[in-house]
Design a protein around this motif. Sequence first.
Motif, mmCIF file in Angstrom:
data_model
loop_
_atom_site.group_PDB
_atom_site.id
_atom_site.type_symbol
_atom_site.label_atom_id
_atom_site.label_comp_id
_atom_site.label_asym_id
_atom_site.label_seq_id
_atom_site.Cartn_x
_atom_site.Cartn_y
_atom_site.Cartn_z
ATOM 1 N N THR A 157 5.341 2.075 0.503
ATOM 2 C CA THR A 157 5.868 3.314 -0.089
ATOM 3 C C THR A 157 5.213 4.525 0.576
ATOM 4 O OG1 THR A 157 6.246 2.326 -2.280
ATOM 5 C CG2 THR A 157 6.083 4.709 -2.197
ATOM 6 N N LEU A 158 6.046 5.465 0.997
ATOM 7 C CA LEU A 158 5.557 6.757 1.501
ATOM 8 C C LEU A 158 6.098 7.863 0.599
ATOM 9 C CD1 LEU A 158 6.110 6.505 5.379
ATOM 10 C CD2 LEU A 158 3.914 6.446 4.179
ATOM 11 N N LEU A 165 0.838 -1.209 0.000
ATOM 12 C CA LEU A 165 0.000 0.000 0.000
ATOM 13 C C LEU A 165 0.873 1.259 0.000
ATOM 14 C CD1 LEU A 165 -2.641 -1.282 2.581
ATOM 15 C CD2 LEU A 165 -2.721 -1.440 0.085
ATOM 16 N N ILE A 166 0.294 2.340 -0.528
ATOM 17 C CA ILE A 166 1.048 3.581 -0.731
ATOM 18 C C ILE A 166 0.285 4.743 -0.109
ATOM 19 C CG2 ILE A 166 1.906 5.188 -2.509
ATOM 20 C CD1 ILE A 166 2.084 2.732 -4.401
ATOM 21 N N ASP A 167 0.995 5.590 0.639
ATOM 22 C CA ASP A 167 0.402 6.852 1.102
ATOM 23 C C ASP A 167 1.148 7.973 0.384
ATOM 24 O OD1 ASP A 167 -0.490 9.169 2.395
ATOM 25 O OD2 ASP A 167 -0.793 8.113 4.295
ATOM 26 N N PRO A 168 0.468 8.688 -0.538
ATOM 27 C CA PRO A 168 1.162 9.639 -1.403
ATOM 28 C C PRO A 168 1.337 11.040 -0.816
ATOM 29 C CG PRO A 168 -1.117 9.444 -2.085
ATOM 30 C CD PRO A 168 -0.941 8.504 -0.917
ATOM 31 N N ARG A 176 9.955 2.127 0.870
ATOM 32 C CA ARG A 176 10.674 3.081 0.024
ATOM 33 C C ARG A 176 10.048 4.468 0.164
ATOM 34 N NH1 ARG A 176 12.008 0.336 -4.108
ATOM 35 N NH2 ARG A 176 10.884 -1.588 -3.689
ATOM 36 N N LEU A 177 10.848 5.482 -0.130
ATOM 37 C CA LEU A 177 10.400 6.869 0.005
ATOM 38 C C LEU A 177 10.626 7.620 -1.297
ATOM 39 C CD1 LEU A 177 12.009 8.138 3.362
ATOM 40 C CD2 LEU A 177 9.699 7.330 2.991
ATOM 41 N N ALA A 178 9.668 8.460 -1.612
ATOM 42 C CA ALA A 178 9.889 9.456 -2.653
ATOM 43 C C ALA A 178 9.298 10.739 -2.107
ATOM 44 C CB ALA A 178 9.228 9.027 -3.958
ATOM 45 N N GLY A 179 9.509 11.834 -2.819
ATOM 46 C CA GLY A 179 8.929 13.067 -2.318
ATOM 47 C C GLY A 179 9.202 14.223 -3.246
ATOM 48 N N SER A 180 8.680 15.382 -2.833
ATOM 49 C CA SER A 180 8.944 16.598 -3.585
ATOM 50 C C SER A 180 9.581 17.610 -2.638
ATOM 51 C CB SER A 180 7.656 17.132 -4.213
ATOM 52 O OG SER A 180 6.631 17.238 -3.246
ATOM 53 N N LEU A 181 10.192 18.629 -3.222
ATOM 54 C CA LEU A 181 10.947 19.618 -2.456
ATOM 55 C C LEU A 181 10.058 20.821 -2.173
ATOM 56 C CD1 LEU A 181 14.179 19.340 -4.602
ATOM 57 C CD2 LEU A 181 13.732 18.254 -2.396
ATOM 58 N N PHE A 182 10.146 21.332 -0.967
ATOM 59 C CA PHE A 182 9.249 22.416 -0.559
ATOM 60 C C PHE A 182 9.798 23.780 -0.982
ATOM 61 C CE2 PHE A 182 7.962 25.701 2.403
ATOM 62 C CZ PHE A 182 6.589 25.633 2.219
#
Length: 644
Positions: A293-294, A116-119, A326-332
């Motif tokens: 995945t977060l 499961l993924i929390d976006p 695993r982690l992904a993200g965006s920059l603030f």
Amino acid sequence: MPHHHHHDHNHHLGCACCGHLPKLANSDAAAQDLLGEIEQVLRKTFPQQSQQAVIFHGGPIHTMEAPASRRVEAVGIGGGVIVAAGTLQEVRAQMDRARHHVTEHHLNGHTLLPGLIDPHVHILGSALNKAWHNVSPFRGNSEKDAEISQTLNANYSIELLAGWIQSTLNEPDGKSLLKDKDGQTIWFIGYGVDPSLMTAWGNIDKTWLDDLHHGQVEGLNLAILLINASGHLAYANSAAISRIGSTSSTGVLTELDVTQAMNIVAASTTTQEQIPQGIAQVLRNAAQRGITTLFDPSMGVNDSRNCADNLELSALSLTAELGPLRLAGSLFASKNQNLDSWLCDESHWQLDLNNPPASRFSIKGIKMIYDGSNQGLTGYQKEEYDCFANPRIPPIPAVPEVPPTGKSNYEGHTGSEAFPAMLKRVLDQGWPALIHANGDRAMSDVLDSYQQAMTAPDGAIDAAKAKLLRLRVEHASLMDDAALDRMAALQLNPSFLIGHVGYWGYVFQNTIFGQSKAEMLDRCKSALDKGMRVSLHSDHFVSPLGPLRMAEQAIYRKQEGAPGKDKPILNAEETLSPEQALRAVTLDAAWHCHLDHQVGSLEPGKQADLVILEHDPMTETALPLRDIKVIATWLSGAPVRIER
């Protein structure tokens, strides 16, 4: 022009959505120590397991692939990836051809899904909270329940809050309080307080907090600081006001004062030292809820002194390397100075939309925050909040320095610092954007800005580019039909904080907005019908982690804050089928995060990120989805192990 609300992160933390984060360390040496400590804690808590070659069968297996999920008899994994999905005979043959030495895992009737993924979660902000006291509506009746509840506490009230604080103050030796390095102060710090979810809207201020306790604790001045769930506000008693050097007369702190308070608390108590344990707790909680995945949309709130040096990002990348998911993200970014850091060629942190298949950490975009929080009464509305336009009895307290319509964080910004100009700069550099918008006025402004940023000199909208970048609107809470049509035409995609319906729906409908406006909340089904891809998120720490709970709230849309056993439904036309809701926390969540080439469905070649559940969430079960037990998660073909 007034300077109080400018999301300037050198001195201001903004809403929960920014990841509300004080500095993690006060020197380079302390930063290195923190990373070393994080590594040590994660290695101990999540001992890495080796990849296995396994055939799973003997229970429902849902691939969650598009356009329609298949139910298959077996799935084979090896070398960290999914090798085959189909009949047991086919899968055995393919695993054989791939020369894997296989063990077979009988599911005993349990269900297998992609992990499961929390976006949209704030990892470090959530970790930081673990050093403090949970005073949120998701706390059960004992401190033990505090961590795990996905259910509103039906007795949450200002009296219950007072009781929680008193019981901590009455502990021998002040053992749960944080001593200040000034040698004169001892702190009670509470996070997640939410007056909107109290049985009667709580009016918390200095007078109320001062009345909770008179005199010293352990011979020290007792400073009480409660941080509102929205992150925009905090409440302080007299001792806390004086320790942080605030001039507030009411004890209701906004913006600059909230930042100042948190930076002082972080630096002068053991809060920073507890971050590694806090990270481990957040990851453990996520894995126990079936998450593999977060996505953290607000990475790098602090410390972007230069391109190559960002402690937050180093900590998150280490967390991904050693943790159970695993982690992904965006920059603030709140202003051009942030964009200068992130978009420069020398930046150590580059955009990586097509990350290598096995990678555990990647950067996927730039996040900007247009307004505040609707339940915090700071989301930007076209008209005054109903609770101000038609005052309630007793009246709902207004937020200091915020008009009764809420407000934009970009009010008064001009030229290159204006919001549309910043957004255009992001898109022109080929970066995906994720824009936070809660109020209906914020939604229409953000759609205008996207349209402006995507319009070519000849007046045509560059829809192909929009499609490629998978542009997101975070929360997209309030949308009328016109807004939905515009979103679809601009190829934008909404990620819904579905707890706005499940947890806050009742207070939105009955107190904050009134009936008809509340019907516009989280219009999941309409968005799907118009061809958009939808994801569901927790915005944790704003609401609890739990993708199955989020799917449940999208399927039933029950107003859990309503009194009584039978909970009313908020706009039944917007309910999703189980498959649609589960896709919004698997494949479509992965697609929103530019990770669907890697995870999100059980298809050959993708990473073997799996969750095994005791019951099948695709069938209409008698059991609420949030109560389905997670048996195990697997990451890249290795079982996740958690040490207590």
